[in-house]
Design a protein around this motif. Structure first.
Motif, mmCIF file in Angstrom:
data_model
loop_
_atom_site.group_PDB
_atom_site.id
_atom_site.type_symbol
_atom_site.label_atom_id
_atom_site.label_comp_id
_atom_site.label_asym_id
_atom_site.label_seq_id
_atom_site.Cartn_x
_atom_site.Cartn_y
_atom_site.Cartn_z
ATOM 1 N N LEU A 128 79.373 53.603 20.765
ATOM 2 C CA LEU A 128 78.703 54.661 20.016
ATOM 3 C C LEU A 128 79.581 55.046 18.834
ATOM 4 C CD1 LEU A 128 77.854 56.971 23.063
ATOM 5 C CD2 LEU A 128 76.430 55.163 22.093
ATOM 6 N N VAL A 129 78.966 55.367 17.702
ATOM 7 C CA VAL A 129 79.716 55.827 16.535
ATOM 8 C C VAL A 129 79.412 57.302 16.361
ATOM 9 C CG1 VAL A 129 80.118 55.572 14.061
ATOM 10 C CG2 VAL A 129 79.616 53.556 15.466
ATOM 11 N N PHE A 130 80.483 58.113 16.281
ATOM 12 C CA PHE A 130 80.363 59.558 16.129
ATOM 13 C C PHE A 130 80.337 59.916 14.659
ATOM 14 C CE2 PHE A 130 82.470 63.680 15.551
ATOM 15 C CZ PHE A 130 81.618 64.480 16.291
ATOM 16 N N SER A 131 79.397 60.758 14.268
ATOM 17 C CA SER A 131 79.378 61.259 12.886
ATOM 18 C C SER A 131 78.785 62.655 12.856
ATOM 19 C CB SER A 131 78.611 60.317 11.956
ATOM 20 O OG SER A 131 77.292 60.137 12.390
ATOM 21 N N GLY B 101 83.366 59.055 12.365
ATOM 22 C CA GLY B 101 83.623 57.632 12.224
ATOM 23 C C GLY B 101 84.268 56.988 13.442
ATOM 24 N N GLN B 102 84.681 57.781 14.417
ATOM 25 C CA GLN B 102 85.307 57.200 15.603
ATOM 26 C C GLN B 102 84.269 56.449 16.434
ATOM 27 O OE1 GLN B 102 87.263 60.764 17.241
ATOM 28 N NE2 GLN B 102 89.185 59.665 16.961
ATOM 29 N N ARG B 103 84.745 55.406 17.113
ATOM 30 C CA ARG B 103 83.905 54.638 18.015
ATOM 31 C C ARG B 103 84.242 55.033 19.450
ATOM 32 N NH1 ARG B 103 83.663 51.898 13.578
ATOM 33 N NH2 ARG B 103 81.820 50.631 13.140
ATOM 34 N N LEU B 104 83.170 55.297 20.222
ATOM 35 C CA LEU B 104 83.318 55.637 21.632
ATOM 36 C C LEU B 104 82.875 54.428 22.441
ATOM 37 C CD1 LEU B 104 81.565 59.142 21.532
ATOM 38 C CD2 LEU B 104 83.879 58.554 20.862
ATOM 39 N N TYR B 105 83.753 53.942 23.295
ATOM 40 C CA TYR B 105 83.459 52.793 24.143
ATOM 41 C C TYR B 105 83.135 53.334 25.523
ATOM 42 C CZ TYR B 105 85.452 50.118 20.336
ATOM 43 O OH TYR B 105 85.703 49.574 19.098
ATOM 44 N N ILE B 106 81.863 53.180 25.919
ATOM 45 C CA ILE B 106 81.368 53.715 27.181
ATOM 46 C C ILE B 106 81.154 52.542 28.107
ATOM 47 C CG2 ILE B 106 79.548 55.091 28.264
ATOM 48 C CD1 ILE B 106 81.122 56.681 26.178
ATOM 49 N N GLY B 107 81.982 52.421 29.159
ATOM 50 C CA GLY B 107 81.932 51.225 29.997
ATOM 51 C C GLY B 107 82.414 50.025 29.206
ATOM 52 N N LYS B 108 81.894 48.837 29.548
ATOM 53 C CA LYS B 108 82.354 47.615 28.889
ATOM 54 C C LYS B 108 81.448 47.153 27.757
ATOM 55 C CE LYS B 108 84.494 45.919 33.092
ATOM 56 N NZ LYS B 108 84.357 45.013 34.210
ATOM 57 N N VAL C 139 88.167 56.038 23.071
ATOM 58 C CA VAL C 139 87.894 56.457 21.703
ATOM 59 C C VAL C 139 88.780 55.598 20.827
ATOM 60 C CG1 VAL C 139 88.063 58.328 20.031
ATOM 61 C CG2 VAL C 139 87.260 58.816 22.349
ATOM 62 N N ASP C 140 88.144 54.835 19.927
ATOM 63 C CA ASP C 140 88.878 53.882 19.089
ATOM 64 C C ASP C 140 89.817 53.015 19.926
ATOM 65 O OD1 ASP C 140 87.567 54.679 16.805
ATOM 66 O OD2 ASP C 140 89.129 56.098 16.216
ATOM 67 N N GLU C 141 89.316 52.555 21.052
ATOM 68 C CA GLU C 141 89.986 51.642 21.985
ATOM 69 C C GLU C 141 91.173 52.239 22.725
ATOM 70 O OE1 GLU C 141 90.061 47.501 21.087
ATOM 71 O OE2 GLU C 141 88.613 47.744 19.461
ATOM 72 N N VAL D 46 90.601 57.420 27.354
ATOM 73 C CA VAL D 46 90.486 58.875 27.351
ATOM 74 C C VAL D 46 90.938 59.407 28.702
ATOM 75 C CG1 VAL D 46 88.892 60.831 27.226
ATOM 76 C CG2 VAL D 46 88.597 58.888 25.693
ATOM 77 N N THR D 47 91.942 60.263 28.671
ATOM 78 C CA THR D 47 92.359 61.005 29.859
ATOM 79 C C THR D 47 92.338 62.467 29.440
ATOM 80 O OG1 THR D 47 94.678 60.756 29.253
ATOM 81 C CG2 THR D 47 93.796 59.162 30.816
ATOM 82 N N GLY D 48 91.649 63.276 30.197
ATOM 83 C CA GLY D 48 91.482 64.668 29.796
ATOM 84 C C GLY D 48 90.412 64.767 28.733
ATOM 85 N N THR D 49 90.686 65.514 27.658
ATOM 86 C CA THR D 49 89.702 65.688 26.593
ATOM 87 C C THR D 49 90.271 65.211 25.261
ATOM 88 O OG1 THR D 49 90.428 67.946 26.134
ATOM 89 C CG2 THR D 49 88.640 67.689 27.731
ATOM 90 N N VAL D 50 89.352 64.840 24.350
ATOM 91 C CA VAL D 50 89.727 64.361 23.024
ATOM 92 C C VAL D 50 88.789 65.010 22.006
ATOM 93 C CG1 VAL D 50 89.824 62.338 21.508
ATOM 94 C CG2 VAL D 50 90.505 62.124 23.889
ATOM 95 N N GLU D 51 89.365 65.606 20.947
ATOM 96 C CA GLU D 51 88.536 66.128 19.870
ATOM 97 C C GLU D 51 88.095 64.951 19.007
ATOM 98 O OE1 GLU D 51 88.583 69.273 16.136
ATOM 99 O OE2 GLU D 51 90.117 69.443 17.686
ATOM 100 N N LEU D 52 86.787 64.864 18.766
ATOM 101 C CA LEU D 52 86.229 63.738 18.024
ATOM 102 C C LEU D 52 86.278 63.981 16.519
ATOM 103 C CD1 LEU D 52 83.145 63.046 20.300
ATOM 104 C CD2 LEU D 52 85.321 61.800 20.230
ATOM 105 N N VAL D 53 86.456 62.863 15.776
ATOM 106 C CA VAL D 53 86.531 62.882 14.323
ATOM 107 C C VAL D 53 85.480 61.901 13.801
ATOM 108 C CG1 VAL D 53 88.018 62.382 12.342
ATOM 109 C CG2 VAL D 53 89.001 63.387 14.399
#
Length: 94
Positions: free
Chosen positions: A91-94, A80-87, A66-68, A71-78
């Motif tokens: 994804l942009v969360f809104s 505009g954050q960017r999720l990097y899935i694999g390489k 999440v924003d580079e 992620v270990t465990g869980t993260v609350e999303l905000v």
């Protein structure tokens, strides 16, 4: 309502609405958010939506950020954050 927009990767440009409860992210046909990149696990991550909160949990050894930040465990999303899935998938969360 929360959404994910595929900024990079397959299917680029797609906007996916997250439903209340558990949303799975991955290559599997049963995934709520289906992604096509080879470096995405069948079930790569889980986003749980409850009320006005969305929480991401990484389920893959291929990496989720999440924003580079790893992620270990869980993260609350905000918004505009960017999720990097694999390489290759962003994804942009809104």
């Amino acid at each position: 309502m929360f959404t994910l927009t595929v900024e990079k990767g397959e299917p680029a440009g797609a906007v996916i609405a997250l439903k209340p409860g558990e949303n799975t992210v991955g290559r599997s046909h049963s995934a709520t958010v289906r992604l096509g990149s080879a470096d995405v696990s069948g079930v790569h991550a889980k986003i749980t939506v409850a009320g006005n909160k969305a929480v991401l949990e990484s389920l893959s050894r291929f990496g989720t950020k999440v924003d580079e930040a790893d992620v270990t465990g869980t993260v609350e999303l905000v918004q505009g954050q960017r999720l990097y899935i694999g390489k290759a998938t962003v994804l942009v969360f809104s």
